[in-house]
Write an enzyme that holds these catalytic residues in place. Structure first.
Site, mmCIF file in Angstrom:
data_model
loop_
_atom_site.group_PDB
_atom_site.id
_atom_site.type_symbol
_atom_site.label_atom_id
_atom_site.label_comp_id
_atom_site.label_asym_id
_atom_site.label_seq_id
_atom_site.Cartn_x
_atom_site.Cartn_y
_atom_site.Cartn_z
ATOM 1 N N ASP A 151 13.274 71.880 135.428
ATOM 2 C CA ASP A 151 13.471 70.570 136.043
ATOM 3 C C ASP A 151 13.162 69.554 134.945
ATOM 4 O O ASP A 151 12.008 69.460 134.491
ATOM 5 C CB ASP A 151 12.517 70.409 137.223
ATOM 6 C CG ASP A 151 12.642 69.045 137.885
ATOM 7 O OD1 ASP A 151 13.257 68.130 137.283
ATOM 8 O OD2 ASP A 151 12.108 68.886 138.994
ATOM 9 N N VAL A 152 14.158 68.804 134.512
ATOM 10 C CA VAL A 152 13.935 67.906 133.367
ATOM 11 C C VAL A 152 12.961 66.781 133.695
ATOM 12 O O VAL A 152 12.438 66.128 132.800
ATOM 13 C CB VAL A 152 15.263 67.321 132.822
ATOM 14 C CG1 VAL A 152 16.125 68.404 132.215
ATOM 15 C CG2 VAL A 152 16.015 66.533 133.891
ATOM 16 N N TYR B 174 21.567 56.111 141.502
ATOM 17 C CA TYR B 174 22.241 56.551 140.267
ATOM 18 C C TYR B 174 22.455 55.401 139.295
ATOM 19 O O TYR B 174 22.173 55.524 138.094
ATOM 20 C CB TYR B 174 23.580 57.159 140.675
ATOM 21 C CG TYR B 174 24.399 57.794 139.572
ATOM 22 C CD1 TYR B 174 24.216 59.131 139.216
ATOM 23 C CD2 TYR B 174 25.415 57.084 138.924
ATOM 24 C CE1 TYR B 174 24.992 59.724 138.233
ATOM 25 C CE2 TYR B 174 26.199 57.678 137.947
ATOM 26 C CZ TYR B 174 25.985 58.999 137.605
ATOM 27 O OH TYR B 174 26.766 59.581 136.638
ATOM 28 N N LYS C 152 20.982 55.143 135.509
ATOM 29 C CA LYS C 152 21.852 55.098 134.320
ATOM 30 C C LYS C 152 21.702 53.758 133.581
ATOM 31 O O LYS C 152 21.802 53.724 132.348
ATOM 32 C CB LYS C 152 23.308 55.350 134.709
ATOM 33 C CG LYS C 152 23.581 56.760 135.272
ATOM 34 C CD LYS C 152 23.326 57.856 134.255
ATOM 35 C CE LYS C 152 23.846 59.206 134.757
ATOM 36 N NZ LYS C 152 23.544 60.320 133.838
HETATM 37 N N1 LIG Z 1 31.461 64.310 136.194
HETATM 38 C C1 LIG Z 1 31.571 62.991 136.104
HETATM 39 O O1 LIG Z 1 32.549 62.395 136.586
HETATM 40 C C2 LIG Z 1 30.497 62.191 135.412
HETATM 41 C C3 LIG Z 1 30.754 60.840 135.211
HETATM 42 C C4 LIG Z 1 29.801 60.060 134.576
HETATM 43 C C5 LIG Z 1 28.626 60.630 134.159
HETATM 44 N N2 LIG Z 1 28.386 61.942 134.378
HETATM 45 C C6 LIG Z 1 27.110 62.477 133.930
HETATM 46 O O2 LIG Z 1 27.307 63.649 133.204
HETATM 47 C C7 LIG Z 1 26.150 64.460 133.299
HETATM 48 C C8 LIG Z 1 26.582 65.882 133.606
HETATM 49 O O3 LIG Z 1 27.204 65.898 134.873
HETATM 50 P P1 LIG Z 1 28.366 66.917 135.206
HETATM 51 O O4 LIG Z 1 29.533 66.145 135.576
HETATM 52 O O5 LIG Z 1 28.456 67.932 134.153
HETATM 53 O O6 LIG Z 1 27.806 67.525 136.574
HETATM 54 P P2 LIG Z 1 27.241 68.966 136.923
HETATM 55 O O7 LIG Z 1 26.752 68.849 138.320
HETATM 56 O O8 LIG Z 1 28.251 70.007 136.596
HETATM 57 O O9 LIG Z 1 26.019 69.157 135.912
HETATM 58 C C9 LIG Z 1 24.773 68.550 136.113
HETATM 59 C C10 LIG Z 1 23.706 69.624 136.018
HETATM 60 O O10 LIG Z 1 22.421 69.003 136.054
HETATM 61 C C11 LIG Z 1 21.575 69.824 136.853
HETATM 62 N N3 LIG Z 1 20.424 69.070 137.347
HETATM 63 C C12 LIG Z 1 20.355 68.184 138.362
HETATM 64 N N4 LIG Z 1 19.097 67.733 138.502
HETATM 65 C C13 LIG Z 1 18.353 68.350 137.546
HETATM 66 C C14 LIG Z 1 16.995 68.324 137.183
HETATM 67 N N5 LIG Z 1 16.109 67.540 137.823
HETATM 68 N N6 LIG Z 1 16.586 69.093 136.161
HETATM 69 C C15 LIG Z 1 17.452 69.883 135.498
HETATM 70 N N7 LIG Z 1 18.762 69.958 135.792
HETATM 71 C C16 LIG Z 1 19.200 69.211 136.810
HETATM 72 C C17 LIG Z 1 22.478 70.313 137.965
HETATM 73 O O11 LIG Z 1 21.930 71.447 138.608
HETATM 74 C C18 LIG Z 1 23.755 70.620 137.182
HETATM 75 O O12 LIG Z 1 23.709 71.939 136.669
HETATM 76 C C19 LIG Z 1 25.270 63.824 134.365
HETATM 77 O O13 LIG Z 1 24.204 63.136 133.751
HETATM 78 C C20 LIG Z 1 26.202 62.869 135.060
HETATM 79 O O14 LIG Z 1 25.530 61.761 135.611
HETATM 80 C C21 LIG Z 1 29.291 62.738 134.994
#
Ligand SMILES: NC(=O)c1ccc[n+]([C@@H]2O[C@H](COP(=O)([O-])OP(=O)(O)OC[C@H]3O[C@@H](n4cnc5c(N)ncnc54)[C@H](O)[C@@H]3O)[C@@H](O)[C@H]2O)c1
Length: 265
Positions: A68-69, A165, A169
């Site tokens: 858990d980060v 969120y 961010k």
């Molecule tokens: N997919 C999009 O459209 C998008 C857009 C903008 C930003 N982002 C950002 O990109 C990053 C990655 O997201 P993604 O799209 O790959 O989604 P994803 O859900 O595939 O990956 C996110 C991962 O973070 C893990 N996670 C959540 N809470 C956590 C915690 N407390 N400790 C450790 N791990 C935790 C989840 O279990 C998941 O495996 C995120 O920070 C997200 O906000 C994604």
């Protein structure tokens, strides 16, 4: 091959959230360039095993930690494991995160707000802090190191129902900029990437439903959602020596979606 034009000075990269989505694409691409990779998963060993298995099958080096980060002890254990397996960690990608809840502020519990903050803001604070501490003194004689924080266009483009969120961010943008200033004298670069809509499990309904995907793509000037591999290309560049003079900035990767703010009144 992904990132095949890049050289890396660090030999170990920590990728939080490296078992899924954008983090997974980063881990795969960076392992393919010869970096040893330490990924986190979030209580999902099968998901992590799949990524580690693919990296090993391609001849790469990788380990996974359940972390858990937002938890100090978990972050310490993550870096200790990476250092023990691969030596000093000179590259860091913060991709782990939770999405918005769609809950109006009057209905949002403190507990919920805190969960998103812990994943999306406290997490990068804790990993950046441990990264910097790990590079003190003898372990980093020449200085240097590079961090990329995965933010979102919503760090600057708010939406109703996303106070969790968007606040996290927005804070991450300032964390990135502030650390860049503080760490520049040590040669540690800190940048962000701000994706728009990317096809990952965070957008599972669009992955599952072509109609929804097409509907949402129509809102994006470039006419489609992004792919996690495209974000990994950008992250890889920002981690590399080629980006030496870039620090303290966040690069949008969104097909111009964020430019539609304040249009069509
Ligand atoms: N997919 C999009 O459209 C998008 C857009 C903008 C930003 N982002 C950002 O990109 C990053 C990655 O997201 P993604 O799209 O790959 O989604 P994803 O859900 O595939 O990956 C996110 C991962 O973070 C893990 N996670 C959540 N809470 C956590 C915690 N407390 N400790 C450790 N791990 C935790 C989840 O279990 C998941 O495996 C995120 O920070 C997200 O906000 C994604």
């Amino acid at each position: 091959m992904a990132l095949d034009y890049l050289d890396f000075t660090g030999d170990c990269v920590v990728v939080t959230g490296g078992s899924s989505g954008i983090g997974k694409s980063c881990a795969m691409a960076l392992a393919g360039r010869g970096l040893a990779v330490a990924i986190t998963h979030f209580h999902d060993p099968d998901e992590a095993d799949e990524v580690i298995g693919r990296i090993h099958a391609n001849g790469g080096r990788a380990i996974a930690c359940d972390a858990d980060v937002g938890d100090e002890d978990d972050v310490e254990a993550l870096f200790a494991a990476a250092e023990s397996a691969f030596g000093p960690v000179r590259l860091l990608v913060n991709s782990a995160g939770r999405n918005m809840s769609g809950t109006a502020v009057q209905d949002m519990s403190l507990d919920h707000f805190d969960r998103v903050m812990r994943a999306d803001l406290y997490g990068p604070f804790l990993t950046c802090r441990r990264f910097v501490r790990g590079l003190e003194g003898k372990d980093n004689p020449g200085g240097g190191g590079r961090i990329v924080n995965v933010s979102s266009i919503h760090e600057a483009a708010p939406r109703a129902g996303a106070v969790d969120y968007d606040s996290a961010k927005g804070g991450l943008a300032q964390l990135t900029a502030t650390l860049a200033l503080e760490l520049a004298p040590r040669g540690i670069a800190v940048n962000g990437v701000a994706p728009g809509m990317i096809l990952t499990p965070m957008n599972q309904s669009a992955l599952d439903d072509p109609k929804e995907r097409a509907r949402r793509a129509r809102a994006i000037p470039w006419g489609r959602a992004g792919r996690p591999e495209e974000v990994a290309e950008l992250v890889g560049y920002l981690l590399s020596d080629r980006a030496d003079y870039i620090t303290g900035t966040t690069v949008k990767i969104d097909g111009a979606l964020s430019l539609k703010v304040a249009q069509d009144a």
